[in-house]
Design an enzyme around this catalytic site. Structure first.
Site, PDB file in Angstrom:
ATOM      1  N   LYS A 210       0.841  -1.196   0.000  1.00 10.86           N
ATOM      2  CA  LYS A 210       0.000   0.000   0.000  1.00 10.86           C
ATOM      3  C   LYS A 210       0.882   1.254   0.000  1.00 10.86           C
ATOM      4  O   LYS A 210       0.707   2.152  -0.795  1.00 10.86           O
ATOM      5  CB  LYS A 210      -0.920  -0.032   1.220  1.00 10.86           C
ATOM      6  N   GLY A 271      -4.731  -1.633   5.008  1.00  6.98           N
ATOM      7  CA  GLY A 271      -3.972  -2.778   4.492  1.00  6.98           C
ATOM      8  C   GLY A 271      -4.626  -4.108   4.830  1.00  6.98           C
ATOM      9  O   GLY A 271      -4.759  -4.998   3.988  1.00  6.98           O
ATOM     10  N   HIS A 388      -4.774 -32.270  18.861  1.00  8.06           N
ATOM     11  CA  HIS A 388      -3.644 -33.062  19.352  1.00  8.06           C
ATOM     12  C   HIS A 388      -2.497 -32.165  19.785  1.00  8.06           C
ATOM     13  O   HIS A 388      -1.359 -32.624  19.903  1.00  8.06           O
ATOM     14  CB  HIS A 388      -3.203 -34.049  18.263  1.00  8.06           C
ATOM     15  N   LYS A 508       9.742  -0.356  13.872  1.00  8.69           N
ATOM     16  CA  LYS A 508      10.257  -0.141  12.512  1.00  8.69           C
ATOM     17  C   LYS A 508      11.362   0.907  12.523  1.00  8.69           C
ATOM     18  O   LYS A 508      12.408   0.730  11.918  1.00  8.69           O
ATOM     19  CB  LYS A 508       9.135   0.391  11.597  1.00  8.69           C
TER      20      LYS A 508
HETATM   21  O1  F6P Z   1       2.540  -3.966   9.919  1.00  7.49           O
HETATM   22  C1  F6P Z   1       2.188  -2.675   9.604  1.00  7.49           C
HETATM   23  C2  F6P Z   1       1.612  -2.553   8.237  1.00  7.49           C
HETATM   24  O2  F6P Z   1       1.513  -1.200   7.950  1.00  7.49           O
HETATM   25  C3  F6P Z   1       0.270  -3.241   8.054  1.00  7.49           C
HETATM   26  O3  F6P Z   1      -0.777  -2.492   8.507  1.00  7.49           O
HETATM   27  C4  F6P Z   1       0.262  -3.483   6.595  1.00  7.49           C
HETATM   28  O4  F6P Z   1      -0.685  -4.441   6.224  1.00  7.49           O
HETATM   29  C5  F6P Z   1       1.688  -3.924   6.361  1.00  7.49           C
HETATM   30  O5  F6P Z   1       2.448  -3.138   7.246  1.00  7.49           O
HETATM   31  C6  F6P Z   1       2.188  -3.773   4.968  1.00  7.49           C
HETATM   32  O6  F6P Z   1       2.129  -2.447   4.537  1.00  7.49           O
HETATM   33  P1  F6P Z   1       2.275  -2.050   3.023  1.00  7.49           P
HETATM   34  O7  F6P Z   1       1.159  -2.711   2.267  1.00  7.49           O
HETATM   35  O8  F6P Z   1       2.203  -0.565   2.995  1.00  7.49           O
HETATM   36  O9  F6P Z   1       3.604  -2.569   2.541  1.00  7.49           O
END
Ligand code: F6P
Length: 548
Positions: A210, A271, A388, A508
């Site tokens: 995204k 996302g 299991h 991050k």
């Molecule tokens: O883990 C954080 C996040 O922003 C999620 O919300 C998202 O699905 C994922 O990273 C991937 O983000 P992108 O599609 O922008 O690479």
């Protein structure tokens, strides 16, 4: 922001439930079923081909009445309508939340900032269809003229879990001559193992992000580009072997993917809510545009059910309220998702992100600390394998773990007795969890006294059972939308923003700071805590890069 709303914990409806909880704390499912022979029929509800049995929850009619009153007082209905109108209900990011637009029919209309987004949605779906058809028919030729036989989806989180889960769920509808691979982890092993036996001349990379800034995805995409160019001997190969899905066209262009190979989506799609957007391209290529449209129709039918059904027959709302009861009033910390279909083995992973990234929040929409719990821990595994592994704790452990059992009347592979045996287990487990086995029953069966405490089952463990005719695109779409709206309704009741995810940012940015230190050894300023600093030194020493 949202206009300060009172904490749900102080609302009269919430307090009434807390009071009610004290009054019913010793009630058992055995008693509730004995008092009402019709309970099993009454506490069931059906929508879009899904039957929900919720009779095996620790709820009485009064509990349900109070829960519906809570939903009303929390304004679930008006917030739901605001979402469907395209209002910016994701207040901390100032965004509309319109994944429902992605599966709305062509003749619908949904406005964001005055613009009808439905024509845009269908224009992208049409382009995806052309792309999927070209690949499936062999018309899309690679750089050296060969047809595409391998699709490698590169993405992480919402750009991975949805397509990965759905490709597996619907594999019986997929073109089996296409090999599908998914690369998510920045661990080089993921890329290496996914591509080790692939011929670059027949491989298409679908880069999904995204933001098009995600470290894992961009690192994997660069590695894929180098892998492709090196094997095909030309930079020009990228044009035939890469497509991208993103909201950030410029970032994609900078990466070097042709504008004609870019499928867009919009910032009003979260996302983790993006499976129906172009993020589903790999899935569409696998199962074909028609099956993809059937899945969208299933999503849409559940959207409409959620939007229009009365509260007492509204599946997502009922699931949401039972979850609130279990987590906030019966103190359950988690719930288990237990699909009795091997093809849905990845559903727990998918729902983990959907639920935990949405509702794992500790402040309300106005930034005030929550005075009550919020999203639960989600986990699970395909039945019967989980039986299991961890069901022991669910049956006899000291923690309450509500479970969602998900099953189908028909199997994609009706081999001998397999399906009836699977479904016998699917029905047996909720029965055992609800009613347990008493000391008296064991004594009557001749179990030695000393073993009775070990062999007793306390019962009273709440479960939902979801049953549909078969796992098909439509039922899968409806199931995912059911959980999306359940999570939405819970977020409204907890008064949190279910559509942001600020909690993923800190780790991050710290990783971005640490990576150069691992490589160069030059410590960042201000220095790390002593534990992190010692671990960095040890890592460098183990890599032969300097003293510990
Ligand atoms: O883990 C954080 C996040 O922003 C999620 O919300 C998202 O699905 C994922 O990273 C991937 O983000 P992108 O599609 O922008 O690479």
């Amino acid at each position: 922001m949202s206009g300060a709303q009172a904490s749900p914990g102080s609302a009269p409806a919430w307090r009434a439930l807390a009071e009610h909880r004290r009054a019913v704390k010793d009630t058992s499912l055995r008693e509730l079923f004995a008092a009402d022979p019709a309970r099993g029929e009454r506490l069931g509800c059906e929508a879009v081909g899904w039957y929900l049995d919720y009779a095996k929850n620790l709820v009485s009619d009064e509990t349900l009445r109070l829960l519906f009153a809570l939903a009303e007082s929390a304004g679930v209905q008006s917030r739901r309508d605001a979402m469907f109108r395209g209002e910016k209900i994701n207040t901390s990011e100032d965004r509309a939340v319109l994944h429902v637009a992605l599966r709305a029919p062509r003749d619908a209309s949904l406005r964001v900032d005055g613009r009808d987004v439905i024509p845009d949605v269908h224009a992208v779906l049409d382009r995806m269809k052309r792309c999927a058809e070209q690949i499936r028919s062999g018309a899309w030729a690679g750089h050296s003229g060969r047809r595409i036989r391998n699709i490698v989806n590169i993405g992480i989180g919402g750009s991975d879990l949805g397509p990965r889960m759905a490709c597996e769920a619907l594999r019986h509808r997929a073109d089996r001559s296409l090999r599908l691979r998914f690369v998510a982890n920045v661990d080089g092993t993921d890329f290496a193992e996914a591509t080790r036996d692939l011929d670059a001349a027949e491989t298409l990379f679908v880069v999904c992000s995204k933001s098009f800034t995600t470290l894992e995805t961009l690192t994997n995409a660069r590695t894929a580009r180098a892998w492709c160019v090196q094997r095909l001997g030309s930079e020009r190969a990228v044009a035939k072997h890469f497509v991208a899905i993103s909201t950030h066209a410029e970032a994609v262009a900078q990466f070097g993917i042709d504008a004609g190979n870019v499928f867009e989506f919009w910032d009003w799609v979260g996302g983790r809510y993006s499976l129906c957007s172009a993020i589903g391209l790999t899935l569409m290529i696998a199962i074909g545009p028609e099956h993809f449209r059937e899945m969208l129709a299933g999503f849409h039918a559940m959207d409409e059910h959620f939007r229009t059904a009365p509260a007492q027959r509204n599946l997502p709302l009922i699931l949401a309220l039972l979850g609130i009861w279990n987590h906030d009033f019966l103190a359950a910390q988690s719930y288990a998702v237990l699909p009795y279909d091997q093809s849905l083995a990845r559903l727990p992973d998918y729902l983990q992100q959907l639920d935990m990234e949405s509702n794992g929040k500790c402040v309300d929409r106005d930034g005030r600390p929550l005075a009550h719990g919020s999203g639960p821990i989600v986990w699970g595994q395909a039945g019967t394998n989980g039986q299991h592994a961890f069901y022991q704790l669910i049956h006899q452990g000291t923690r309450l773990v509500p479970c969602d059992f998900i099953g189908f009347a028909n199997s994609a592979h009706p081999i001998g007795r397999h399906h009836d045996l699977l479904m016998a287990n699917f029905l047996a487990q909720p029965e055992a969890l609800a009613f347990g086995r008493t000391a008296r029953e064991l004594a009557d069966a001749g179990v030695p006294q000393a073993l009775i405490p070990h062999r007793s089952f306390p019962g009273n463990r709440p479960t939902n059972t979801l049953l549909a005719e078969a796992l098909e695109p439509r039922s899968l779409g409806a199931l995912v939308a059911l959980y999306e709206h359940k999570i939405f309704a819970q977020g409204v009741i907890w008064n949190i923003d279910s559509f942001d995810q600020w909690g993923v940012e800190l780790g991050k940015s710290l990783a971005e700071r640490i990576a150069p230190e691992l490589e160069s050894g030059v410590c960042a300023q201000p220095p790390h805590d002593s534990s992190t600093a010692a671990l960095i030194r040890r890592y460098r020493s183990l890599r032969g890069r300097g003293g510990a």
